[in-house]
Every structure is written in structure tokens, then in C-alpha cells.
Design a protein around this motif. Structure first.
Motif, PDB file in Angstrom:
ATOM      1  N   GLN A 259       0.831  -1.199   0.000  1.00  0.00           N
ATOM      2  CA  GLN A 259       0.000   0.000   0.000  1.00  0.00           C
ATOM      3  C   GLN A 259       0.860   1.241   0.000  1.00  0.00           C
ATOM      4  O   GLN A 259       2.075   1.162  -0.154  1.00  0.00           O
ATOM      5  CB  GLN A 259      -0.890   0.004   1.245  1.00  0.00           C
ATOM      6  CG  GLN A 259      -0.141  -0.283   2.557  1.00  0.00           C
ATOM      7  CD  GLN A 259       0.316   0.933   3.320  1.00  0.00           C
ATOM      8  OE1 GLN A 259      -0.506   1.704   3.781  1.00  0.00           O
ATOM      9  NE2 GLN A 259       1.625   1.113   3.480  1.00  0.00           N
ATOM     10  N   ALA A 260       0.218   2.393   0.181  1.00  0.00           N
ATOM     11  CA  ALA A 260       0.916   3.642   0.488  1.00  0.00           C
ATOM     12  C   ALA A 260       0.252   4.221   1.725  1.00  0.00           C
ATOM     13  O   ALA A 260      -0.959   4.457   1.736  1.00  0.00           O
ATOM     14  CB  ALA A 260       0.831   4.615  -0.684  1.00  0.00           C
ATOM     15  N   ALA A 261       1.021   4.424   2.778  1.00  0.00           N
ATOM     16  CA  ALA A 261       0.484   4.902   4.049  1.00  0.00           C
ATOM     17  C   ALA A 261       0.302   6.415   4.025  1.00  0.00           C
ATOM     18  O   ALA A 261       0.741   7.109   3.103  1.00  0.00           O
ATOM     19  CB  ALA A 261       1.405   4.492   5.193  1.00  0.00           C
ATOM     20  N   ALA A 262      -0.357   6.938   5.056  1.00  0.00           N
ATOM     21  CA  ALA A 262      -0.540   8.378   5.232  1.00  0.00           C
ATOM     22  C   ALA A 262      -0.078   8.749   6.636  1.00  0.00           C
ATOM     23  O   ALA A 262      -0.034   7.900   7.534  1.00  0.00           O
ATOM     24  CB  ALA A 262      -2.002   8.767   5.026  1.00  0.00           C
ATOM     25  N   ALA A 263       0.261  10.019   6.844  1.00  0.00           N
ATOM     26  CA  ALA A 263       0.714  10.491   8.154  1.00  0.00           C
ATOM     27  C   ALA A 263       0.047  11.811   8.480  1.00  0.00           C
ATOM     28  O   ALA A 263      -0.213  12.628   7.594  1.00  0.00           O
ATOM     29  CB  ALA A 263       2.234  10.648   8.177  1.00  0.00           C
ATOM     30  N   TYR A 264      -0.218  12.028   9.767  1.00  0.00           N
ATOM     31  CA  TYR A 264      -0.884  13.258  10.198  1.00  0.00           C
ATOM     32  C   TYR A 264      -0.665  13.447  11.688  1.00  0.00           C
ATOM     33  O   TYR A 264      -0.272  12.521  12.400  1.00  0.00           O
ATOM     34  CB  TYR A 264      -2.387  13.201   9.886  1.00  0.00           C
ATOM     35  CG  TYR A 264      -3.118  12.033  10.527  1.00  0.00           C
ATOM     36  CD1 TYR A 264      -3.801  12.195  11.730  1.00  0.00           C
ATOM     37  CD2 TYR A 264      -3.111  10.774   9.933  1.00  0.00           C
ATOM     38  CE1 TYR A 264      -4.467  11.129  12.324  1.00  0.00           C
ATOM     39  CE2 TYR A 264      -3.773   9.703  10.515  1.00  0.00           C
ATOM     40  CZ  TYR A 264      -4.445   9.884  11.709  1.00  0.00           C
ATOM     41  OH  TYR A 264      -5.108   8.825  12.299  1.00  0.00           O
TER      42      TYR A 264
ATOM     43  N   SER B  61      -0.619  14.002  18.912  1.00  0.00           N
ATOM     44  CA  SER B  61       0.056  12.754  18.564  1.00  0.00           C
ATOM     45  C   SER B  61       0.271  12.708  17.059  1.00  0.00           C
ATOM     46  O   SER B  61      -0.542  13.222  16.286  1.00  0.00           O
ATOM     47  CB  SER B  61      -0.767  11.540  18.991  1.00  0.00           C
ATOM     48  OG  SER B  61      -0.798  11.418  20.401  1.00  0.00           O
ATOM     49  N   THR B  62       1.368  12.092  16.641  1.00  0.00           N
ATOM     50  CA  THR B  62       1.635  11.857  15.229  1.00  0.00           C
ATOM     51  C   THR B  62       1.218  10.434  14.900  1.00  0.00           C
ATOM     52  O   THR B  62       1.644   9.486  15.560  1.00  0.00           O
ATOM     53  CB  THR B  62       3.125  12.059  14.915  1.00  0.00           C
ATOM     54  OG1 THR B  62       3.478  13.418  15.220  1.00  0.00           O
ATOM     55  CG2 THR B  62       3.415  11.779  13.455  1.00  0.00           C
ATOM     56  N   TYR B  63       0.390  10.302  13.864  1.00  0.00           N
ATOM     57  CA  TYR B  63      -0.164   9.007  13.480  1.00  0.00           C
ATOM     58  C   TYR B  63       0.328   8.609  12.097  1.00  0.00           C
ATOM     59  O   TYR B  63       0.560   9.460  11.232  1.00  0.00           O
ATOM     60  CB  TYR B  63      -1.691   9.059  13.418  1.00  0.00           C
ATOM     61  CG  TYR B  63      -2.403   9.147  14.745  1.00  0.00           C
ATOM     62  CD1 TYR B  63      -2.940   8.004  15.339  1.00  0.00           C
ATOM     63  CD2 TYR B  63      -2.573  10.360  15.385  1.00  0.00           C
ATOM     64  CE1 TYR B  63      -3.620   8.083  16.547  1.00  0.00           C
ATOM     65  CE2 TYR B  63      -3.247  10.451  16.591  1.00  0.00           C
ATOM     66  CZ  TYR B  63      -3.768   9.302  17.168  1.00  0.00           C
ATOM     67  OH  TYR B  63      -4.440   9.387  18.368  1.00  0.00           O
ATOM     68  N   VAL B  64       0.414   7.312  11.868  1.00  0.00           N
ATOM     69  CA  VAL B  64       0.581   6.740  10.540  1.00  0.00           C
ATOM     70  C   VAL B  64      -0.607   5.814  10.305  1.00  0.00           C
ATOM     71  O   VAL B  64      -0.861   4.898  11.099  1.00  0.00           O
ATOM     72  CB  VAL B  64       1.901   5.961  10.410  1.00  0.00           C
ATOM     73  CG1 VAL B  64       1.952   5.208   9.077  1.00  0.00           C
ATOM     74  CG2 VAL B  64       3.090   6.900  10.536  1.00  0.00           C
ATOM     75  N   ALA B  65      -1.364   6.083   9.237  1.00  0.00           N
ATOM     76  CA  ALA B  65      -2.502   5.239   8.872  1.00  0.00           C
ATOM     77  C   ALA B  65      -2.081   4.357   7.708  1.00  0.00           C
ATOM     78  O   ALA B  65      -1.441   4.824   6.760  1.00  0.00           O
ATOM     79  CB  ALA B  65      -3.705   6.098   8.482  1.00  0.00           C
ATOM     80  N   LEU B  66      -2.437   3.080   7.763  1.00  0.00           N
ATOM     81  CA  LEU B  66      -1.995   2.147   6.739  1.00  0.00           C
ATOM     82  C   LEU B  66      -3.065   1.115   6.428  1.00  0.00           C
ATOM     83  O   LEU B  66      -3.961   0.842   7.232  1.00  0.00           O
ATOM     84  CB  LEU B  66      -0.724   1.411   7.173  1.00  0.00           C
ATOM     85  CG  LEU B  66      -0.843   0.451   8.359  1.00  0.00           C
ATOM     86  CD1 LEU B  66       0.049  -0.766   8.146  1.00  0.00           C
ATOM     87  CD2 LEU B  66      -0.454   1.163   9.658  1.00  0.00           C
ATOM     88  N   ARG B  67      -2.950   0.574   5.240  1.00  0.00           N
ATOM     89  CA  ARG B  67      -3.736  -0.592   4.824  1.00  0.00           C
ATOM     90  C   ARG B  67      -2.974  -1.816   5.331  1.00  0.00           C
ATOM     91  O   ARG B  67      -1.987  -2.238   4.751  1.00  0.00           O
ATOM     92  CB  ARG B  67      -3.859  -0.617   3.304  1.00  0.00           C
ATOM     93  CG  ARG B  67      -4.574  -1.828   2.727  1.00  0.00           C
ATOM     94  CD  ARG B  67      -4.476  -1.793   1.201  1.00  0.00           C
ATOM     95  NE  ARG B  67      -5.235  -2.844   0.556  1.00  0.00           N
ATOM     96  CZ  ARG B  67      -4.744  -4.015   0.173  1.00  0.00           C
ATOM     97  NH1 ARG B  67      -3.456  -4.296   0.385  1.00  0.00           N
ATOM     98  NH2 ARG B  67      -5.510  -4.902  -0.420  1.00  0.00           N
TER      99      ARG B  67
END
Length: 587
Positions: free
Chosen positions: A374-379, A384-390
Motif C-alpha cells: 500500500q501507500a500509508a498516510a501520516a498526520y 500525537s503523530t499518526y501513521v494510517a496504513l492498509r
């Protein structure tokens, strides 16, 4: 076709992330989505003041947006303003068709066919993409109004196979002088030559300091292929004679993650896949930072590979299954990070100023028992800093990166997507820290948009009704973009536009007249209920592939129940190596 249209428009205040995620841009500033995941760090964050969570919960598909195109789509669309025909959506297909669509009504502004694509039967190596044409996401240089892309082309019915890098005028579709560049004729590295018929260009293209970077992997790991990174100066009067290339020293090591080439504004970064029969490390299973060119120094500061890279090679568990994600974590030491996510199911944190060579990462954690492709996202949300992923075809996940010395990977939230699919995530925010929504498409599942609260994973948008059903999505490849209060998703033969309540988007193009296309009917179906997340303890369930659900036509949409996100209890340390299933073909 080449034309524009008259529209009544007004301007609004607009927030755009530049550098840090909180820079404010004047109301009349252009909004452009020029590359994959919206910026060179590949964080997938779109700042749009209209996307409050309450407004997003009422998102609907714009039934007046045509969006008809021809060909299968694996690339993300782009959004470009500032041209004579007004705001445009750029979409590319495997039939080697390139489209500029009106961003308001979806009619065609211009279209180009760049040549015949390769059929699967014409290729020595197997492919699940048929035909093979334009696969990777293009990139636009707004200053020169140039659109760059790679197309796989045959001029003679399949006997000759070429990878051509094009530069097109983004406002007209005309080919710019000196282009295309034939990669097979120009790319060579340490005696290795580029064989077009066995390479696939899937990774998103990138531009760093006026050099275009294009990454190449394989067609199903077949034949004597290499991972390639090709650099072409975009301002060269003779680009074919200005090509610089790098290739892995061993067979394999493809640059194939859909996120492609990331950048910190100075250096391009890539991830690579497994190599074959490599007695010593030869560029595979790695995160690599290049000097402009691309030039790889070989210094340990400029690459990272895990200590078990050879084992990963043997089990085809690529570090390169997700492109590099560049993340800045204020308060952490180091704070300038690369996040790598591999087919081994692990997340890795690296110091992007000193990657470290073959060594342990700063931190790692098991984030999936399925392949992470996949390609993850960050925010950043709620401090808090998050990384969202499939985290597999049936799981959306977000983990946190702690602002500590050194940073660590901490628990976030999960949403179960069993039987309804999960594409690569993207994120909206009203100002860079508030109203965070993580969006995914239920790819090859319910084929609907879904939005989740970035802090908790609770449902913000549950997929809509019968009119919001899409068709022709592809596993990890399909993702969306955001511009002017809309979400755009490109699928096979169609670009869809979704709008917030309150009317049409508000860019200000130069008024001209334009013919309109005949809209294509959009399939409708019974919405599939949004799944509820199942509480988990400390282990992650192994993903089980499920059959693709079939949409059933219905006049009355059914309600979607609200999913409950599952917070994870403890961070997951990396387990001992275990037997791995045979990986699927890379679509």
C-alpha cells in the motif's frame, strides 16, 4: 478536444500545508494536487477548511459530474488550476489514454492517446494488468505547466516493447520539445542495460530540484530484471542525452511501491524489494537516499537494510511493498524520520539524516500478519503523530509515533474491513491539526468511500447510499484526492467526484466556451453495511481473503451501521521469523 467553459464562481479562504502542516495561504491562491499523496513526503494530507467532520458525514456523489474515460486505472488522479480552461482533473489509463477533465462537470477538456499498450499475450512475463500502459501516478511541474508520465508502448503490435517517459503540456496535451525519452535506449548503469519488456513502471513519479525521477520494478518477478531509478532533468533541451540511471547490483530489488519516489526537497528516497541469489547486499530490501542524479554514494548514512535482509530476500517479503513515508515528529530525537512498511508485516522507524546501513532500526513493531502492500498516510492530531496504513485487504490501522528520545511505535486504532475491502488511505483536515479524517475506498469490496476519525477510528462517513457506489477499483492502488471541497477517485473507465453539502467548488478559471460530453450512467446498488470492528487483545488476526461482494441494484439505499474502532492494548514487538505464505501476484 481542447476547450473551456463559462462558470459563475467566487473565491473562499483556503488552508494549504506548506512545509509544516499549519501554513495559511491567501484566499485566491491556487490549489494543485501535482503528485501522489499531495506532496513529496507522501503523507497523503489534504488541508481543506470545508472538511469538518459534520460536513463530511453528509458527503454525496456529484451526479452531474461526467468523468467518463476509457481504460483501466491504477494511478491516482491529479488536480491542476491556473490554466486557460479552468481547474482540471488529470487521469491516465492502462490504454495509454491521458485525460484533462473539467473539475466541475467532468467533461473532457483534452485527451491524448500516446500509443498502443502491451497486451498480456505480447509479454514474456505474466502480468495481472492487461493491457499494460500507464500504471504509475504522473507528476506535474506547475512552473513549466508540464505533465510527466511513463507509458509502456509497442509501435508494431507487440514485437517491440518500450518504456517512454513523456512530458506533455498540461493545458493542451501537446508533447513538449525533446520528449519522449526512450528508457531502453538511454538507461545504463555499471554495464547493466534496461530491458523494457521485463520491467514495470508502477511507482509514482517525483520531481526534486528540477530532476524527474522514475522508478521501475518487475512484471511478476520474471526474468533477469533489476530495480531501476532513472533521472531526467526536466529543463534540459535534450533530455534523452541527459539521463542518469541507477540499478540494483543483483537480479531483483524492484522499486514498485505505489507511493514511489519521496523527497525531503533535496534528496530522493525509494524503497526496494527482494533480490535473488545475492551473496552480499546489492541494493535490495532497503530504504535508499540518493544524491541528485540519481547518485548512490554507498555510504551507510544513505541506506538502510534490516539485519535479516537475506532471510527476507528468500521469502519474497519486500521492504519495498510500500514506498518511503517521510515524517517529522516534533519533540522526538531524531525528529526527521522515514517510516518503512514491509510485506513482512512490520513498521520500521529510521533516521532519515543517517539511515545507518545494515542495522537495527530506531524502532519496529508488528502491524499486520498479512502482507502490507500500500501507500500509508501520516498526520498529527490531538498532540500525537499518526501513521494510517492498509494493514491487509481487510484492515485499516493507525499507529502513533511517540515524541521521545528515541521515538517509538505506540498503539492507535483498528477498523475491521473484512469482506468490504481497503485501499491506500488519505487524510483531510480543516487546518492541519483539527477535524482529522482518514479516508479509504472499499477496493474490490463494497467500492465505497469511508471516512474515520483520525484520533479514534470511529466512523465519520459510512459510505453513503445507492448513488455513492463506485465500480472498477483495485486493491491497494485506488486512492482519492481532495480539492476545493471535493474528493475525486479514478477507477476503471470513470472518475468520480464527491461533494460536501453547500454547493459546487469555487476555483476561478478564465471564462471560455466548451462542448460537453454525454454522461455515462453510473451503476447503483444496495449499500453494503459498514462493518463493526471486533475487539482484539494483543494478537492480530491473520487476514483471510474473501470473495468480492456483488452489488445488487436497489431503488432504496439501506442504512450503514456505525463501526466501532478497536484501540490496541499494547505495542507489538517484532516476533521471531516464521514461515510465510506464497505472496500474491502484484496487480
Amino acid at each position: 478536444m481542447d476547450s473551456g467553459r463559462l462558470k459563475a464562481l467566487f473565491s473562499i479562504s483556503w488552508f494549504v500545508a506548506v512545509g509544516l502542516w499549519s501554513a495559511i495561504v491567501p484566499a485566491n491562491a491556487q490549489v494543485n494536487v501535482t503528485q501522489y499523496h499531495n506532496n513529496s513526503k507522501r503523507d497523503g494530507l489534504y488541508i481543506d477548511s470545508a472538511f469538518t467532520q459534520s460536513a463530511a458525514s453528509n458527503l454525496t456523489r456529484d451526479s452531474n459530474f461526467d468523468g467518463t474515460i476509457v481504460g483501466n486505472v491504477y494511478a491516482q488522479p491529479l488536480y491542476i488550476e491556473g490554466g486557460p480552461s479552468g481547474p482540471m482533473i488529470i487521469a491516465v489509463t492502462e490504454s495509454n489514454n491521458v485525460y484533462a477533465l473539467d473539475a466541475i462537470d467532468g467533461s473532457v477538456i483534452w485527451e491524448r492517446n500516446l500509443g498502443a499498450p502491451l497486451l498480456a499475450g505480447d509479454l514474456t512475463c505474466p502480468t495481472v494488468v492487461d493491457p499494460v500502459g500507464i500504471t504509475g501516478t504522473p507528476v506535474v511541474d506547475v512552473a513549466s505547466r508540464a505533465l510527466f508520465l511513463n507509458a509502456m508502448i509497442t509501435p508494431d503490435g507487440g514485437a517491440t516493447k518500450k518504456h517512454l517517459i513523456f512530458s506533455l503540456n498540461v493545458d493542451t496535451g501537446a508533447t513538449n520539445s525533446g520528449w519522449p525519452v526512450d528508457v531502453g535506449d538511454t538507461a545504463i548503469f555499471n554495464g547493466i542495460t534496461f530491458t523494457a519488456g521485463i520491467q514495470l513502471q508502477r511507482a509514482a513519479l517525483g520531481i526534486v530540484s528540477n530532476i524527474l525521477y522514475v522508478g521501475y520494478g518487475s512484471l511478476s518477478d520474471c526474468s533477469l530484471w533489476h530495480g531501476w531509478l532513472v533521472g531526467v532533468p526536466i529543463d534540459s533541451p535534450d533530455p534523452s542525452n541527459a539521463v542518469t540511471a541507477w540499478a540494483t547490483g543483483a537480479i531483483g530489488g524492484g522499486i514498485w511501491g505505489v507511493g514511489g519516489v519521496a523527497s525531503d526537497g533535496v534528496n530522493p528516497f525509494v524503497t526496494t524489494g527482494n533480490t535473488f541469489n545475492a551473496g552480499v547486499w546489492s541494493g535490495g530490501e532497503a530504504v535508499i537516499r540518493f544524491q541528485p542524479g540519481p547518485i548512490f554514494t554507498g555510504n551507510i548514512a544513505d541506506f538502510w537494510a534490516p539485519l535479516d535482509w537475506l532471510s527476507l530476500d528468500g521469502s519474497d517479503t519486500d521492504i519495498g511493498s510500500s514506498g518511503p513515508l517521510l515524517v517529522d515528529v516534533a519533540g522526538a530525537t531524531p525528529s526527521r524520520l522515514v517510516v518503512a512498511l514491509g510485506k513482512d508485516g512490520n513498521a520500521y522507524l529510521l533516521n532519515r539524516d543517517n539511515l545507518g546501513g545494515i542495522t537495527a532500526p530506531i524502532a519496529s513493531a508488528r502491524e499486520s500478519f498479512s502482507f502490507i502492500i500500500q501507500a500509508a498516510a501520516a498526520y498529527r492530531a490531538n498532540q500525537s503523530t499518526y501513521v494510517a496504513l492498509r494493514a491487509g485487504r481487510d484492515k485499516l490501522r493507525a499507529f502513533r509515533i511517540t515524541a521521545t528520545s528515541p521515538p517509538t511505535i505506540a498503539v492507535g486504532w483498528d477498523v475491521d474491513r473484512t469482506n468490504v475491502g481497503c485501499g491506500s488511505p488519505f487524510v483531510t483536515s480543516t487546518d492541519g491539526t483539527s477535524n482529522m479524517i482518514v479516508w479509504i475506498v472499499g477496493t474490490e469490496g463494497d467500492q465505497r468511500l469511508h471516512g474515520y476519525d483520525g484520533d479514534t477510528g470511529t466512523v465519520v462517513y459510512a459510505g453513503g447510499g445507492a448513488d455513492e457506489l463506485m465500480a472498477g477499483t483495485h486493491s491497494y492502488s485506488t486512492t482519492g484526492i481532495v480539492a476545493r471541497g471535493r474528493i475525486y477517485v479514478a477507477t476503471d473507465n470513470k472518475v468520480y467526484a464527491f461533494k460536501l453539502p453547500g454547493g459546487a467548488p469555487t476555483p476561478t478559471p478564465t471564462p471560455t466556451s466548451t462542448p460537453t460530453s454525454t454522461p455515462t450512467p453510473v451503476p447503483t446498488g444496495t449499500p453494503i453495511a459498514t462493518p463493526s470492528a471486533t475487539p482484539t487483545a494483543t494478537s492480530i488476526p491473520t487476514a483471510t481473503p474473501s470473495a468480492k461482494p456483488t452489488a445488487t441494484a436497489s431503488a432504496t439505499p439501506t442504512a450503514s451501521p456505525t463501526a466501532t474502532a478497536t484501540p490496541r492494548v499494547t505495542p507489538r514487538s517484532r516476533p521471531s521469523p516464521r514461515g510465510r505464505p506464497t505472496p500474491p501476484q502484484r496487480p
